[in-house]
Write a protein that holds these residues in place. Structure first.
Motif, mmCIF file in Angstrom:
data_model
loop_
_atom_site.group_PDB
_atom_site.id
_atom_site.type_symbol
_atom_site.label_atom_id
_atom_site.label_comp_id
_atom_site.label_asym_id
_atom_site.label_seq_id
_atom_site.Cartn_x
_atom_site.Cartn_y
_atom_site.Cartn_z
ATOM 1 N N ILE A 74 0.849 -1.187 0.000
ATOM 2 C CA ILE A 74 0.000 0.000 0.000
ATOM 3 C C ILE A 74 0.890 1.244 0.000
ATOM 4 N N PRO A 75 0.657 2.182 -0.947
ATOM 5 C CA PRO A 75 1.468 3.408 -0.938
ATOM 6 C C PRO A 75 1.141 4.247 0.294
ATOM 7 N N GLN A 76 2.179 4.774 0.915
ATOM 8 C CA GLN A 76 2.015 5.617 2.092
ATOM 9 C C GLN A 76 2.100 7.085 1.688
ATOM 10 N N MET A 77 1.393 7.926 2.438
ATOM 11 C CA MET A 77 1.465 9.367 2.179
ATOM 12 C C MET A 77 2.880 9.864 2.443
ATOM 13 N N GLU B 184 10.029 10.672 1.111
ATOM 14 C CA GLU B 184 10.035 9.762 -0.034
ATOM 15 C C GLU B 184 8.859 8.797 0.088
ATOM 16 N N ARG B 185 8.206 8.509 -1.031
ATOM 17 C CA ARG B 185 7.084 7.572 -1.035
ATOM 18 C C ARG B 185 7.566 6.196 -0.608
ATOM 19 N N GLU B 186 6.864 5.602 0.322
ATOM 20 C CA GLU B 186 7.152 4.242 0.749
ATOM 21 C C GLU B 186 5.924 3.379 0.503
ATOM 22 N N TRP B 187 6.160 2.108 0.294
ATOM 23 C CA TRP B 187 5.089 1.132 0.122
ATOM 24 C C TRP B 187 5.191 0.150 1.280
ATOM 25 N N TRP B 188 4.135 0.079 2.066
ATOM 26 C CA TRP B 188 4.117 -0.821 3.225
ATOM 27 C C TRP B 188 3.122 -1.938 2.982
ATOM 28 N N THR B 189 3.418 -3.087 3.565
ATOM 29 C CA THR B 189 2.433 -4.163 3.531
ATOM 30 C C THR B 189 1.310 -3.824 4.513
ATOM 31 N N ILE B 190 0.167 -4.455 4.333
ATOM 32 C CA ILE B 190 -0.920 -4.284 5.297
ATOM 33 C C ILE B 190 -0.436 -4.724 6.681
#
Length: 189
Positions: free
Chosen positions: A127-130, A137-143
Motif C-alpha cells: 500500500i502506498p504511504q502518504m 520519499e514515497r514508501e510502500w508498506w504491507t498491510i
C-alpha cells in the motif's frame, strides 16, 4: 486468543496471523478505552501534566489515525501527501467538538478498518504511504506493517492516557481492568 488483557471477540472470522494482529490491536484499543471510562467532557479537556496532551486530544488523534489508515488502504493513492493543516488540531478538542463524539468516531473508524483488513486478500499487499515532512520519499508498506504501526501507535498512546488519567483522578488502567466491573459496563463518559 490467549494473552490479551481484555476480553476480545472479533466480529468476523479470520485466522492465523491476521487473527493475531487484529486481536492484539483490539485489545490495545480496549485498554485505551478502559482509561477513558467515566471521564466527563470537562475532564477530557483537562491537562494533568506539563504536556499539552489531554484524554480528549488523544482519542481524537487515535480516531484520526484509524480514519487515515483506512483511507490509505481503500484509496491506494501513490500521490497522497499528509495534510499538515488537517493535523494542526489533531491533539486537541476544538470548541465545536465533543469528547463523546470522538470516542464514537474512534470505535466506528476502528471497526471499519478491522472489517476492511478482515476482508482483504492478505497481509502482504503493498500500500502506498502518504509522503510527509518526516517521510518525504514515497514508501510502500504491507498491510501487515500498517497494522503493526497502528498497534505500536495505539500502545504508545495507551501509556500517555494512563499517565494523564492517573494524574487526573488516581485511576490506573491495569487496576481498573481488575476492579470487578463487568467489561460490558465499561461505558465511556
Amino acid at each position: 486468543m490467549a494473552g490479551t488483557y481484555t476480553p476480545v471477540t472479533l466480529p468476523f472470522t479470520v485466522s492465523g496471523e491476521k487473527e493475531d494482529l487484529l486481536t492484539l490491536l483490539a485489545d490495545q484499543r480496549q485498554m485505551f478505552t478502559v482509561t477513558l471510562r467515566g471521564i466527563t467532557e470537562e475532564q477530557a479537556r483537562q491537562r494533568t501534566t506539563v504536556s499539552t496532551l489531554t484524554l480528549g486530544g488523544l482519542v481524537k488523534h487515535l480516531a484520526m489515525g484509524e480514519q487515515s489508515t483506512l483511507e490509505e488502504l481503500v484509496e491506494r493513492d501513490d500521490t497522497a501527501e499528509f495534510d499538515m493543516q488537517k493535523a494542526a488540531h489533531a491533539y486537541e478538542l476544538t470548541d465545536d467538538e465533543t469528547f463523546a463524539g470522538w470516542v464514537e468516531e474512534y470505535h466506528r473508524a476502528a471497526a471499519a478498518l478491522d472489517d476492511y483488513v478482515a476482508q482483504s486478500a492478505g497481509l502482504d499487499e503493498l500500500i502506498p504511504q502518504m509522503t510527509a515532512p518526516w517521510q518525504p520519499e514515497r514508501e510502500w508498506w504491507t498491510i501487515r506493517k500498517m497494522l503493526l504501526h497502528k498497534l505500536r501507535e495505539t500502545a504508545h498512546h495507551c501509556g500517555h492516557a494512563d499517565i494523564i488519567r492517573e494524574a487526573l483522578d488516581g485511576q490506573n488502567t491495569m487496576a481498573a481492568l481488575y476492579d470487578g466491573t463487568d467489561p460490558s459496563e465499561w461505558a465511556i463518559g
